[in-house]
Design a protein around this motif. Structure first.
Motif, PDB file in Angstrom:
ATOM      1  N   ALA A 190     -48.099  63.578 143.904  1.00  0.00           N
ATOM      2  CA  ALA A 190     -49.076  64.304 143.078  1.00  0.00           C
ATOM      3  C   ALA A 190     -48.705  64.047 141.617  1.00  0.00           C
ATOM      4  O   ALA A 190     -47.767  64.645 141.077  1.00  0.00           O
ATOM      5  CB  ALA A 190     -49.040  65.798 143.395  1.00  0.00           C
ATOM      6  N   LYS A 216     -49.757  64.870 138.848  1.00  0.00           N
ATOM      7  CA  LYS A 216     -49.781  65.955 137.860  1.00  0.00           C
ATOM      8  C   LYS A 216     -48.371  66.469 137.548  1.00  0.00           C
ATOM      9  O   LYS A 216     -48.146  67.031 136.490  1.00  0.00           O
ATOM     10  CB  LYS A 216     -50.660  67.108 138.339  1.00  0.00           C
ATOM     11  CG  LYS A 216     -50.229  67.698 139.681  1.00  0.00           C
ATOM     12  CD  LYS A 216     -51.019  68.930 140.047  1.00  0.00           C
ATOM     13  CE  LYS A 216     -52.397  68.655 140.614  1.00  0.00           C
ATOM     14  NZ  LYS A 216     -52.387  68.065 141.971  1.00  0.00           N
ATOM     15  N   GLU A 274     -51.897  61.030 144.150  1.00  0.00           N
ATOM     16  CA  GLU A 274     -52.986  62.011 144.071  1.00  0.00           C
ATOM     17  C   GLU A 274     -53.312  62.262 142.619  1.00  0.00           C
ATOM     18  O   GLU A 274     -52.412  62.481 141.795  1.00  0.00           O
ATOM     19  CB  GLU A 274     -52.566  63.328 144.736  1.00  0.00           C
ATOM     20  CG  GLU A 274     -53.701  64.332 144.852  1.00  0.00           C
ATOM     21  CD  GLU A 274     -53.571  65.578 143.994  1.00  0.00           C
ATOM     22  OE1 GLU A 274     -54.425  66.472 144.115  1.00  0.00           O
ATOM     23  OE2 GLU A 274     -52.630  65.663 143.171  1.00  0.00           O
ATOM     24  N   ARG A 307     -61.384  70.229 151.523  1.00  0.00           N
ATOM     25  CA  ARG A 307     -60.257  71.130 151.234  1.00  0.00           C
ATOM     26  C   ARG A 307     -60.610  72.519 151.734  1.00  0.00           C
ATOM     27  O   ARG A 307     -61.656  73.080 151.368  1.00  0.00           O
ATOM     28  CB  ARG A 307     -59.967  71.182 149.735  1.00  0.00           C
ATOM     29  CG  ARG A 307     -58.775  72.099 149.458  1.00  0.00           C
ATOM     30  CD  ARG A 307     -58.311  72.051 148.046  1.00  0.00           C
ATOM     31  NE  ARG A 307     -57.170  72.930 147.852  1.00  0.00           N
ATOM     32  CZ  ARG A 307     -56.587  73.142 146.699  1.00  0.00           C
ATOM     33  NH1 ARG A 307     -57.029  72.526 145.617  1.00  0.00           N
ATOM     34  NH2 ARG A 307     -55.558  73.953 146.608  1.00  0.00           N
ATOM     35  N   MET A 347     -52.204  79.735 146.690  1.00  0.00           N
ATOM     36  CA  MET A 347     -53.562  79.454 146.230  1.00  0.00           C
ATOM     37  C   MET A 347     -54.541  79.311 147.375  1.00  0.00           C
ATOM     38  O   MET A 347     -55.540  78.610 147.284  1.00  0.00           O
ATOM     39  CB  MET A 347     -53.596  78.244 145.305  1.00  0.00           C
ATOM     40  CG  MET A 347     -52.714  77.098 145.664  1.00  0.00           C
ATOM     41  SD  MET A 347     -52.801  75.874 144.359  1.00  0.00           S
ATOM     42  CE  MET A 347     -51.134  75.747 143.809  1.00  0.00           C
ATOM     43  N   HIS A 403     -53.897  72.755 150.740  1.00  0.00           N
ATOM     44  CA  HIS A 403     -52.745  72.919 149.839  1.00  0.00           C
ATOM     45  C   HIS A 403     -52.778  74.385 149.435  1.00  0.00           C
ATOM     46  O   HIS A 403     -53.541  74.776 148.568  1.00  0.00           O
ATOM     47  CB  HIS A 403     -52.833  72.009 148.606  1.00  0.00           C
ATOM     48  CG  HIS A 403     -51.736  72.289 147.615  1.00  0.00           C
ATOM     49  ND1 HIS A 403     -50.458  71.797 147.758  1.00  0.00           N
ATOM     50  CD2 HIS A 403     -51.716  73.045 146.501  1.00  0.00           C
ATOM     51  CE1 HIS A 403     -49.703  72.227 146.762  1.00  0.00           C
ATOM     52  NE2 HIS A 403     -50.441  72.984 145.981  1.00  0.00           N
ATOM     53  N   SER A 444     -47.316  76.582 146.299  1.00  0.00           N
ATOM     54  CA  SER A 444     -46.237  75.783 145.707  1.00  0.00           C
ATOM     55  C   SER A 444     -44.975  76.643 145.703  1.00  0.00           C
ATOM     56  O   SER A 444     -45.021  77.815 146.090  1.00  0.00           O
ATOM     57  CB  SER A 444     -46.607  75.353 144.289  1.00  0.00           C
ATOM     58  OG  SER A 444     -47.484  74.235 144.337  1.00  0.00           O
ATOM     59  N   GLY A 472     -48.678  69.739 149.205  1.00  0.00           N
ATOM     60  CA  GLY A 472     -47.283  69.632 148.739  1.00  0.00           C
ATOM     61  C   GLY A 472     -46.701  71.026 148.708  1.00  0.00           C
ATOM     62  O   GLY A 472     -46.929  71.803 149.626  1.00  0.00           O
ATOM     63  N   GLY A 473     -45.975  71.332 147.642  1.00  0.00           N
ATOM     64  CA  GLY A 473     -45.503  72.707 147.462  1.00  0.00           C
ATOM     65  C   GLY A 473     -44.046  72.941 147.794  1.00  0.00           C
ATOM     66  O   GLY A 473     -43.573  74.079 147.730  1.00  0.00           O
ATOM     67  N   GLU A 476     -48.891  65.413 149.842  1.00  0.00           N
ATOM     68  CA  GLU A 476     -49.106  65.054 148.424  1.00  0.00           C
ATOM     69  C   GLU A 476     -48.195  65.980 147.617  1.00  0.00           C
ATOM     70  O   GLU A 476     -48.542  67.108 147.310  1.00  0.00           O
ATOM     71  CB  GLU A 476     -50.581  65.208 148.027  1.00  0.00           C
ATOM     72  CG  GLU A 476     -51.208  66.504 148.487  1.00  0.00           C
ATOM     73  CD  GLU A 476     -52.637  66.677 148.023  1.00  0.00           C
ATOM     74  OE1 GLU A 476     -53.301  65.682 147.719  1.00  0.00           O
ATOM     75  OE2 GLU A 476     -53.082  67.844 147.977  1.00  0.00           O
ATOM     76  N   ILE A 477     -47.020  65.455 147.319  1.00  0.00           N
ATOM     77  CA  ILE A 477     -45.944  66.288 146.779  1.00  0.00           C
ATOM     78  C   ILE A 477     -45.670  65.914 145.327  1.00  0.00           C
ATOM     79  O   ILE A 477     -45.648  64.725 144.986  1.00  0.00           O
ATOM     80  CB  ILE A 477     -44.662  66.096 147.635  1.00  0.00           C
ATOM     81  CG1 ILE A 477     -44.940  66.562 149.069  1.00  0.00           C
ATOM     82  CG2 ILE A 477     -43.478  66.854 147.037  1.00  0.00           C
ATOM     83  CD1 ILE A 477     -43.804  66.342 150.026  1.00  0.00           C
ATOM     84  N   GLY A 478     -45.473  66.911 144.491  1.00  0.00           N
ATOM     85  CA  GLY A 478     -45.183  66.663 143.087  1.00  0.00           C
ATOM     86  C   GLY A 478     -43.767  67.083 142.718  1.00  0.00           C
ATOM     87  O   GLY A 478     -42.836  66.269 142.680  1.00  0.00           O
ATOM     88  N   ARG A 479     -43.616  68.395 142.490  1.00  0.00           N
ATOM     89  CA  ARG A 479     -42.362  68.933 141.951  1.00  0.00           C
ATOM     90  C   ARG A 479     -41.124  68.442 142.689  1.00  0.00           C
ATOM     91  O   ARG A 479     -40.142  68.024 142.080  1.00  0.00           O
ATOM     92  CB  ARG A 479     -42.407  70.470 142.027  1.00  0.00           C
ATOM     93  CG  ARG A 479     -41.219  71.179 141.370  1.00  0.00           C
ATOM     94  CD  ARG A 479     -41.294  72.693 141.606  1.00  0.00           C
ATOM     95  NE  ARG A 479     -42.579  73.227 141.238  1.00  0.00           N
ATOM     96  CZ  ARG A 479     -42.919  73.620 140.001  1.00  0.00           C
ATOM     97  NH1 ARG A 479     -42.039  73.557 139.036  1.00  0.00           N
ATOM     98  NH2 ARG A 479     -44.129  74.088 139.769  1.00  0.00           N
ATOM     99  N   TYR A 508     -43.635  69.054 135.860  1.00  0.00           N
ATOM    100  CA  TYR A 508     -44.337  70.121 135.156  1.00  0.00           C
ATOM    101  C   TYR A 508     -43.530  70.543 133.916  1.00  0.00           C
ATOM    102  O   TYR A 508     -43.183  71.711 133.759  1.00  0.00           O
ATOM    103  CB  TYR A 508     -44.587  71.321 136.085  1.00  0.00           C
ATOM    104  CG  TYR A 508     -45.334  70.942 137.342  1.00  0.00           C
ATOM    105  CD1 TYR A 508     -46.687  70.653 137.298  1.00  0.00           C
ATOM    106  CD2 TYR A 508     -44.684  70.850 138.573  1.00  0.00           C
ATOM    107  CE1 TYR A 508     -47.381  70.295 138.450  1.00  0.00           C
ATOM    108  CE2 TYR A 508     -45.366  70.493 139.721  1.00  0.00           C
ATOM    109  CZ  TYR A 508     -46.717  70.213 139.656  1.00  0.00           C
ATOM    110  OH  TYR A 508     -47.396  69.863 140.792  1.00  0.00           O
TER     111      TYR A 508
HETATM  112  C1  LIG Z   1     -54.114  70.207 145.424  1.00  0.00           C
HETATM  113  C2  LIG Z   1     -52.683  70.057 145.063  1.00  0.00           C
HETATM  114  N1  LIG Z   1     -51.938  69.169 145.739  1.00  0.00           N
HETATM  115  C3  LIG Z   1     -50.631  68.971 145.453  1.00  0.00           C
HETATM  116  C4  LIG Z   1     -50.011  69.673 144.428  1.00  0.00           C
HETATM  117  C5  LIG Z   1     -48.565  69.421 144.150  1.00  0.00           C
HETATM  118  O1  LIG Z   1     -47.826  70.571 144.351  1.00  0.00           O
HETATM  119  P1  LIG Z   1     -46.251  70.550 144.188  1.00  0.00           P
HETATM  120  O2  LIG Z   1     -45.945  69.954 142.878  1.00  0.00           O
HETATM  121  O3  LIG Z   1     -45.864  71.992 144.289  1.00  0.00           O
HETATM  122  O4  LIG Z   1     -45.697  69.729 145.322  1.00  0.00           O
HETATM  123  C6  LIG Z   1     -50.753  70.613 143.698  1.00  0.00           C
HETATM  124  C7  LIG Z   1     -50.145  71.390 142.632  1.00  0.00           C
HETATM  125  O5  LIG Z   1     -50.675  72.287 142.054  1.00  0.00           O
HETATM  126  C8  LIG Z   1     -52.136  70.806 144.021  1.00  0.00           C
HETATM  127  O6  LIG Z   1     -52.886  71.684 143.354  1.00  0.00           O
END
Ligand SMILES: Cc1ncc(COP(=O)(O)O)c(C=O)c1O
Length: 394
Positions: free
Chosen positions: A52, A54, A73, A142, A157, A192, A195, A232-233, A271-274, A372
């Motif tokens: 992810a 972001k 993502e 979703r 969420m 999703h 987080s 993710g999360g 789809e993992i970010g943090r 983040y």
């Molecule tokens: C739709 C969706 N997917 C994936 C993520 C990534 O989450 P994380 O960084 O907690 O793994 C987010 C984060 O807000 C999200 O909104």
């Protein structure tokens, strides 16, 4: 906490190269690569790992991850374009509420792998735009359904009223539309719901609910869907990183669930970010001033929450370590509050944290600053200079 030798070396080098007090982000790319490789190694065969973007869309971060992930993502047209430019061969998926028509159009041009549709309005817009282009849009719905057990973590969420995804009513309308619209192709379902998950067992229970719901919906609506995106999360424990989400144990449990619910033929996508990028980043502030105010000590560093909003966003004391300079200690075994250069009392990175020794000119190195962090910060506030950025490579 001790820093990796390569990170300390890189920070010391920066300090020698720049006369002005230091303020920098340092990213340890070899560590990022080791981490994502290790994550991949234990992932069950039918699972995919997307990043992810972001969490941290820096180009060298994306390029380090690209060989080890199945794709990226994006959550906006801006992210889509950036990802497409940086890694043109990587599969992209597109989520997030309030997608604009031109973003949907752009995503079709980029031939993305999946649209994560958040509402019936969006599904209608996508159908219209795909029809105009004479194309079929790959759709993942979703969902934000009532689950048997409500998901629990610091940031939830779904499973309750939120702007994200479709509830039971929305899902019924979306499925009806999908049946009528040849320009849409339903590929799967997407969840999703949270987080900051630290609890492996709770997350496995959530995945169990996803599997059950997926199976049930496929049976009820006579669908054969190849894909389930489970979001993710996975969380980072900022106070004790060793207590962060246990990915290996999770993957063991996941294998068992995949067998139990006969999900081996379905692609299960993360789809993992943090959890992927947090640990590779360090934010460095050189101490400009140390003062006492009404009996409490404050260290003012170069930079602040306009570069590194993570502690303010999370409302926590961010972990840090001190790299001592050459000045004799002004504080010894004292609690001190670490602040930045902003004219607001909210510009605090850690409150009343004990330090063994601290002097002006020392470096405060905030760890776990790779997700983040810079990209969620209000960078233009007060028009301070941006931090330096360094990417450690092999
Ligand atoms: C739709 C969706 N997917 C994936 C993520 C990534 O989450 P994380 O960084 O907690 O793994 C987010 C984060 O807000 C999200 O909104």
């Amino acid at each position: 906490m001790s820093l990796p030798a390569s990170v300390t070396r890189s920070i010391e080098q920066l300090k020698h190269q720049h006369e002005a007090p230091l303020c920098a982000y340092v990213y340890d790319l070899p560590a990022l690569e080791r981490h994502v490789k290790a994550m991949r190694q234990v992932l069950p065969e039918n699972c995919e790992l997307f990043y992810a973007a972001k969490a941290n869309p820096e180009a060298p971060v994306l390029k380090t991850l690209a060989p080890w992930v199945d794709g990226f993502e994006a959550a906006s047209g801006g992210e889509l374009t950036w990802l497409h430019e940086q890694c043109p061969d990587q599969p992209l998926i597109f989520g997030g509420p309030g997608k604009l028509d031109h973003e949907l159009d752009l995503a079709l041009q980029y031939r993305i792998s999946a649209f994560h549709v958040e509402s019936v309005t969006e599904l209608r817009s996508l159908a219209r735009i795909a029809r105009q282009r004479g194309e079929r849009a790959p759709v993942m719905l979703r969902l934000n359904l009532k689950l048997a057990r409500a998901p629990q973590s610091r940031l939830v969420m779904g499973g309750k009223p939120t702007p994200f995804g479709l509830d039971e009513e929305g899902l019924a309308s979306a499925l009806q539309l999908l049946q009528q619209e040849p320009s849409l192709e339903l590929k799967g379902l997407h969840f999703h719901l949270l987080s900051h998950q630290l609890d492996v067992d709770a997350h496995l229970e959530l995945i169990r609910s996803y599997f059950l719901t997926f199976r049930q919906l496929c049976a009820d609506h006579h669908l054969q869907l190849p894909l389930l995106n489970v979001g993710g999360g996975m969380g980072i424990n900022y106070q004790d990183a060793t207590q962060s989400f246990d990915w290996s144990r999770f993957c063991q449990g996941l294998k068992v669930l995949i067998e139990e619910y006969d999900m081996g033929e379905t692609r299960v996508r993360f789809e993992i970010g943090r959890f992927i990028s947090a640990a590779c980043g360090y934010y460095v502030m050189q101490v400009l001033d140390i003062k006492s105010s009404h009996g409490e000590f404050f260290a003012i560093g170069r930079g602040g929450t306009h570069h590194f909003r993570t502690p303010a966003a999370q409302g926590h004391d961010h972990p840090f370590t001190v790299l001592r300079g050459s000045q004799p200690a002004q504080l010894r075994d004292q609690p001190v509050t670490l602040v930045g250069q902003l004219c607001t009392p909210k510009d605090v990175l850690a409150r009343q944290q004990p330090v063994a020794q601290l002097a002006m000119g020392d470096l405060l190195v905030f760890t776990l600053a790779g997700a983040y962090a810079w990209n969620i910060s209000h960078q233009n506030f007060l028009m301070h200079e941006p931090p330096l950025k360094v990417f450690i490579t092999d």
